[in-house]
Design an enzyme around this catalytic site. Structure first.
Site, mmCIF file in Angstrom:
data_model
loop_
_atom_site.group_PDB
_atom_site.id
_atom_site.type_symbol
_atom_site.label_atom_id
_atom_site.label_comp_id
_atom_site.label_asym_id
_atom_site.label_seq_id
_atom_site.Cartn_x
_atom_site.Cartn_y
_atom_site.Cartn_z
ATOM 1 N N ASP A 60 -12.365 9.656 -3.185
ATOM 2 C CA ASP A 60 -13.633 10.378 -3.345
ATOM 3 C C ASP A 60 -13.422 11.622 -4.213
ATOM 4 O O ASP A 60 -14.356 12.378 -4.426
ATOM 5 C CB ASP A 60 -14.183 10.813 -1.979
ATOM 6 C CG ASP A 60 -13.327 11.888 -1.350
ATOM 7 O OD1 ASP A 60 -12.073 11.779 -1.423
ATOM 8 O OD2 ASP A 60 -13.876 12.865 -0.808
ATOM 9 N N GLU A 119 0.882 -1.180 0.000
ATOM 10 C CA GLU A 119 0.000 0.000 0.000
ATOM 11 C C GLU A 119 0.911 1.219 0.000
ATOM 12 O O GLU A 119 1.731 1.385 0.910
ATOM 13 C CB GLU A 119 -0.946 0.049 1.202
ATOM 14 C CG GLU A 119 -1.920 1.232 1.038
ATOM 15 C CD GLU A 119 -2.864 1.504 2.211
ATOM 16 O OE1 GLU A 119 -3.730 2.387 2.065
ATOM 17 O OE2 GLU A 119 -2.716 0.864 3.269
ATOM 18 N N TYR A 149 -9.597 7.534 5.591
ATOM 19 C CA TYR A 149 -10.164 8.603 4.761
ATOM 20 C C TYR A 149 -11.501 8.192 4.152
ATOM 21 O O TYR A 149 -12.412 8.990 4.028
ATOM 22 C CB TYR A 149 -9.177 8.993 3.647
ATOM 23 C CG TYR A 149 -8.232 10.095 4.060
ATOM 24 C CD1 TYR A 149 -7.338 9.914 5.102
ATOM 25 C CD2 TYR A 149 -8.219 11.320 3.408
ATOM 26 C CE1 TYR A 149 -6.472 10.917 5.491
ATOM 27 C CE2 TYR A 149 -7.356 12.332 3.789
ATOM 28 C CZ TYR A 149 -6.479 12.122 4.829
ATOM 29 O OH TYR A 149 -5.619 13.119 5.209
ATOM 30 N N GLU A 150 -11.590 6.929 3.782
ATOM 31 C CA GLU A 150 -12.840 6.448 3.173
ATOM 32 C C GLU A 150 -13.990 6.570 4.165
ATOM 33 O O GLU A 150 -15.092 6.984 3.806
ATOM 34 C CB GLU A 150 -12.647 4.981 2.749
ATOM 35 C CG GLU A 150 -13.828 4.377 2.030
ATOM 36 C CD GLU A 150 -13.492 2.994 1.467
ATOM 37 O OE1 GLU A 150 -12.311 2.594 1.521
ATOM 38 O OE2 GLU A 150 -14.404 2.329 0.965
ATOM 39 N N THR A 168 -10.711 2.538 4.496
ATOM 40 C CA THR A 168 -9.547 3.245 5.030
ATOM 41 C C THR A 168 -10.056 4.359 5.960
ATOM 42 O O THR A 168 -11.242 4.669 5.991
ATOM 43 C CB THR A 168 -8.709 3.866 3.892
ATOM 44 O OG1 THR A 168 -9.327 5.070 3.462
ATOM 45 C CG2 THR A 168 -8.558 2.920 2.717
ATOM 46 N N LYS A 209 -2.603 21.446 -8.267
ATOM 47 C CA LYS A 209 -1.984 22.312 -9.285
ATOM 48 C C LYS A 209 -1.407 21.467 -10.424
ATOM 49 O O LYS A 209 -0.737 20.464 -10.165
ATOM 50 C CB LYS A 209 -0.852 23.138 -8.672
ATOM 51 C CG LYS A 209 -1.360 24.162 -7.692
ATOM 52 C CD LYS A 209 -0.255 25.080 -7.212
ATOM 53 C CE LYS A 209 -0.852 26.066 -6.232
ATOM 54 N NZ LYS A 209 -0.001 26.356 -5.106
ATOM 55 N N ASP A 252 -2.993 11.817 -2.131
ATOM 56 C CA ASP A 252 -3.033 13.285 -2.119
ATOM 57 C C ASP A 252 -3.314 13.798 -3.531
ATOM 58 O O ASP A 252 -2.686 13.338 -4.490
ATOM 59 C CB ASP A 252 -1.696 13.844 -1.627
ATOM 60 C CG ASP A 252 -1.435 13.494 -0.163
ATOM 61 O OD1 ASP A 252 -2.423 13.361 0.599
ATOM 62 O OD2 ASP A 252 -0.268 13.346 0.225
#
Ligand SMILES: C[S@@+](CC[C@H](N)C(=O)[O-])C[C@H]1O[C@@H](n2cnc3c(N)ncnc32)[C@H](O)[C@@H]1O
Length: 215
Positions: free
Chosen positions: A156, A45, A197-198, A195, A124, A120
């Site tokens: 997402d 991962e 974040y998920e 996860t 930009k 991440d």
């Protein structure tokens, strides 16, 4: 994700038996079977954050080896705290490194699969090559994956997901799985591991995208 600097994080990591350290990790190239207890397929991962996903995955699949890769000590420390509670897991190690160096640490065809979760976005344009599903990173993954090796990516962030689809196509990878709303897909959800974040983003209603690609 960059947590505030945590005093002692580097020292705790340096003392951990679960981390393969920077001074020796390049010597393990092509020999990861000897680092883990059993010679079995190896999965990474990349950008694991606090490590819930790979810890759970390693527990569910003792027939595979896993290495969690994270750039920041302060974040890796959180994964190690989870790991300390599970001494019976013998198939999981960690590296604190920048994924740019993956081909220096893993041999050609040594890795069976790579997971990218909520990478991440680097919004930009001039930072596009830092995005973990970019063509530059896909080229690094191609160097270390087995011929059938897969990259699985969840996010997402729709612009990042669309970028990843374009990059995979431009780099000649095949799209095996693609959904723009993973949590509504009963089949794909059967083995899904949330996860950190998920959990956070799905709980506020963001649809989760997932793709699986191979060369
Ligand atoms: C947004 S977080 C997601 C964490 C976790 N995968 C999750 O889904 O909860 C992205 C993580 O990737 C790590 N990361 C970003 N670029 C990286 C790189 N080039 N090499 C290693 N880790 C990286 C960051 O430090 C951060 O912890």
């Amino acid at each position: 994700m960059r947590l505030r600097n945590i005093p002692g994080a580097r020292e705790t990591i340096a003392a951990s038996e679960y981390v393969v350290h920077e001074d020796v990790m390049r010597e393990k190239k092509g020999k990861w079977d000897t680092v883990l207890e059993k010679a079995q397929p190896l999965y990474l991962e990349v950008g694991m954050g606090k490590g819930r996903f790979i810890t759970e995955l390693a527990g569910r699949n003792p027939e595979n080896n896993y290495v969690g890769i994270e750039k920041y000590s302060s974040v890796l420390l959180r994964a190690l705290e989870k790991r300390e509670l599970l001494p019976e897991l013998t198939n999981l190690r960690y590296l604190r490194m920048d994924a740019e160096d993956l081909p220096e640490v893993f041999g050609e065809g040594e890795v069976s699969g790579i997971y990218l979760n909520f990478s991440d976005p680097w919004p930009k344009d001039r930072h596009a090559k830092r995005r973990l599903p970019s063509r530059q990173f896909l080229a690094r993954y191609a160097q270390i994956l087995t011929p059938e090796g897969r990259v699985e990516f969840k996010t997402d962030n729709r612009p990042l997901f669309d970028f990843a689809l374009e990059e995979a196509e431009a780099a000649g990878w095949k799209l095996l799985v693609c959904t723009f709303d993973l949590h509504q897909d009963e089949d794909l959800m059967r083995d899904n591991i949330m996860t950190e974040y998920e959990e956070r983003f799905s709980s506020i209603g963001n649809p989760i995208c997932k793709m699986v690609i191979c060369r």
